[in-house]
Design a protein around this motif. Sequence first.
Motif, PDB file in Angstrom:
ATOM      1  N   ALA A  91       0.834  -1.203   0.000  1.00  0.00           N
ATOM      2  CA  ALA A  91       0.000   0.000   0.000  1.00  0.00           C
ATOM      3  C   ALA A  91       0.867   1.250   0.000  1.00  0.00           C
ATOM      4  CB  ALA A  91      -0.922  -0.007   1.211  1.00  0.00           C
ATOM      5  N   ALA A  92       1.979   1.235   0.753  1.00  0.00           N
ATOM      6  CA  ALA A  92       2.870   2.395   0.793  1.00  0.00           C
ATOM      7  C   ALA A  92       3.517   2.626  -0.566  1.00  0.00           C
ATOM      8  CB  ALA A  92       3.943   2.179   1.860  1.00  0.00           C
ATOM      9  N   VAL A  93       3.909   1.534  -1.223  1.00  0.00           N
ATOM     10  CA  VAL A  93       4.521   1.649  -2.552  1.00  0.00           C
ATOM     11  C   VAL A  93       3.515   2.206  -3.563  1.00  0.00           C
ATOM     12  CG1 VAL A  93       5.510   0.356  -4.476  1.00  0.00           C
ATOM     13  CG2 VAL A  93       6.215  -0.165  -2.130  1.00  0.00           C
ATOM     14  N   VAL A  94       2.287   1.690  -3.496  1.00  0.00           N
ATOM     15  CA  VAL A  94       1.241   2.163  -4.415  1.00  0.00           C
ATOM     16  C   VAL A  94       0.945   3.643  -4.168  1.00  0.00           C
ATOM     17  CG1 VAL A  94      -1.189   1.932  -5.049  1.00  0.00           C
ATOM     18  CG2 VAL A  94       0.219  -0.111  -4.709  1.00  0.00           C
ATOM     19  N   ALA A  95       0.864   4.030  -2.891  1.00  0.00           N
ATOM     20  CA  ALA A  95       0.591   5.434  -2.556  1.00  0.00           C
ATOM     21  C   ALA A  95       1.693   6.341  -3.093  1.00  0.00           C
ATOM     22  CB  ALA A  95       0.461   5.585  -1.040  1.00  0.00           C
ATOM     23  N   ALA A  96       2.945   5.870  -2.949  1.00  0.00           N
ATOM     24  CA  ALA A  96       4.060   6.677  -3.467  1.00  0.00           C
ATOM     25  C   ALA A  96       4.000   6.756  -4.991  1.00  0.00           C
ATOM     26  CB  ALA A  96       5.386   6.069  -3.017  1.00  0.00           C
ATOM     27  N   ALA A  97       3.567   5.668  -5.627  1.00  0.00           N
ATOM     28  CA  ALA A  97       3.513   5.634  -7.094  1.00  0.00           C
ATOM     29  C   ALA A  97       2.465   6.584  -7.644  1.00  0.00           C
ATOM     30  CB  ALA A  97       3.239   4.204  -7.567  1.00  0.00           C
ATOM     31  N   SER A 122       1.688   9.350  -6.244  1.00  0.00           N
ATOM     32  CA  SER A 122       2.029  10.679  -5.710  1.00  0.00           C
ATOM     33  C   SER A 122       1.283  11.046  -4.427  1.00  0.00           C
ATOM     34  CB  SER A 122       1.788  11.772  -6.768  1.00  0.00           C
ATOM     35  OG  SER A 122       2.586  11.512  -7.915  1.00  0.00           O
ATOM     36  N   ASP A 123       0.776  10.027  -3.730  1.00  0.00           N
ATOM     37  CA  ASP A 123       0.142  10.285  -2.429  1.00  0.00           C
ATOM     38  C   ASP A 123       1.226  10.138  -1.360  1.00  0.00           C
ATOM     39  OD1 ASP A 123      -1.446  10.605  -0.269  1.00  0.00           O
ATOM     40  OD2 ASP A 123      -2.900   9.042  -0.800  1.00  0.00           O
ATOM     41  N   VAL A 124       2.126  11.119  -1.338  1.00  0.00           N
ATOM     42  CA  VAL A 124       3.320  11.040  -0.486  1.00  0.00           C
ATOM     43  C   VAL A 124       2.964  10.975   0.995  1.00  0.00           C
ATOM     44  CG1 VAL A 124       5.469  12.197   0.160  1.00  0.00           C
ATOM     45  CG2 VAL A 124       4.653  12.287  -2.214  1.00  0.00           C
ATOM     46  N   LYS A 125       1.941  11.731   1.393  1.00  0.00           N
ATOM     47  CA  LYS A 125       1.566  11.784   2.805  1.00  0.00           C
ATOM     48  C   LYS A 125       1.225  10.390   3.330  1.00  0.00           C
ATOM     49  CE  LYS A 125      -1.680  13.917   6.025  1.00  0.00           C
ATOM     50  NZ  LYS A 125      -2.819  14.864   6.178  1.00  0.00           N
ATOM     51  N   ASP A 126       0.352   9.661   2.624  1.00  0.00           N
ATOM     52  CA  ASP A 126      -0.030   8.316   3.071  1.00  0.00           C
ATOM     53  C   ASP A 126       1.172   7.369   3.052  1.00  0.00           C
ATOM     54  OD1 ASP A 126      -2.578   9.125   3.475  1.00  0.00           O
ATOM     55  OD2 ASP A 126      -3.425   8.204   1.664  1.00  0.00           O
ATOM     56  N   ALA A 127       2.006   7.490   2.035  1.00  0.00           N
ATOM     57  CA  ALA A 127       3.184   6.624   1.938  1.00  0.00           C
ATOM     58  C   ALA A 127       4.117   6.837   3.123  1.00  0.00           C
ATOM     59  CB  ALA A 127       3.916   6.880   0.631  1.00  0.00           C
ATOM     60  N   VAL A 128       4.323   8.092   3.487  1.00  0.00           N
ATOM     61  CA  VAL A 128       5.202   8.403   4.619  1.00  0.00           C
ATOM     62  C   VAL A 128       4.607   7.901   5.924  1.00  0.00           C
ATOM     63  CG1 VAL A 128       6.188  10.285   5.995  1.00  0.00           C
ATOM     64  CG2 VAL A 128       6.302  10.370   3.505  1.00  0.00           C
TER      65      VAL A 128
END
Length: 211
Positions: free
Chosen positions: A28-34, A36-42
Amino acid sequence: MAEPSRRPKWLKFLDPFRNWLIGILLIAAVVAAAISDVKDAVVITVVLQINAVLGYVQERRAERSLEALRRMLVPSARIRRDGTERVVEADTLVPGDVVLLEAGDRVPADGRLLVAESVEVAEAALTGESQPVAKSAAAVAPAGTAPVPLAERTGMLFMNTALSRGRAELIVTATGMCNASARSPRRCAPEPNRPAACRSNSTAWADGWRC
């Protein structure tokens, strides 16, 4: 007994990430970063790291508690060495030490009886015998005969059995991973400088050899 080798600290730290739920969160973190949902990824990454740190700290505390408990429960043995009696840790015994035992004592190593006064030993853990077995200092069989089964070696005491009656003195023939209940061929290689008949620790003594 020999302790198993310890796992590297970095492997222990990564243990929490082997959980399938953690794996889903990592994806989920990788998908969020992909996307551009940086906040959720972090946020997900930070939470996972905190979880890993807490898990590692808890495991280290548990290991330290277990180590402290082991130190408190280190078995000891009363021996006669160089003509004097002393109490030593059981894992420091070596073949040739003379161990002094009384009723209620646990046998710290395999050994040949030198003195046996009304000795009876509980060997259920080793042979399955439910009743205490009478022991004596007499040799079971003459030298050169076939090995005697463990249950019939009345002139021997074995590690982790217990004296239920009497007083005994034994000379240590095998310790650690070389005892009768945990014999390890890799750890108990024959000693090249000893006579062939004396290389079989317990068996040689049980058959009457004075090695």
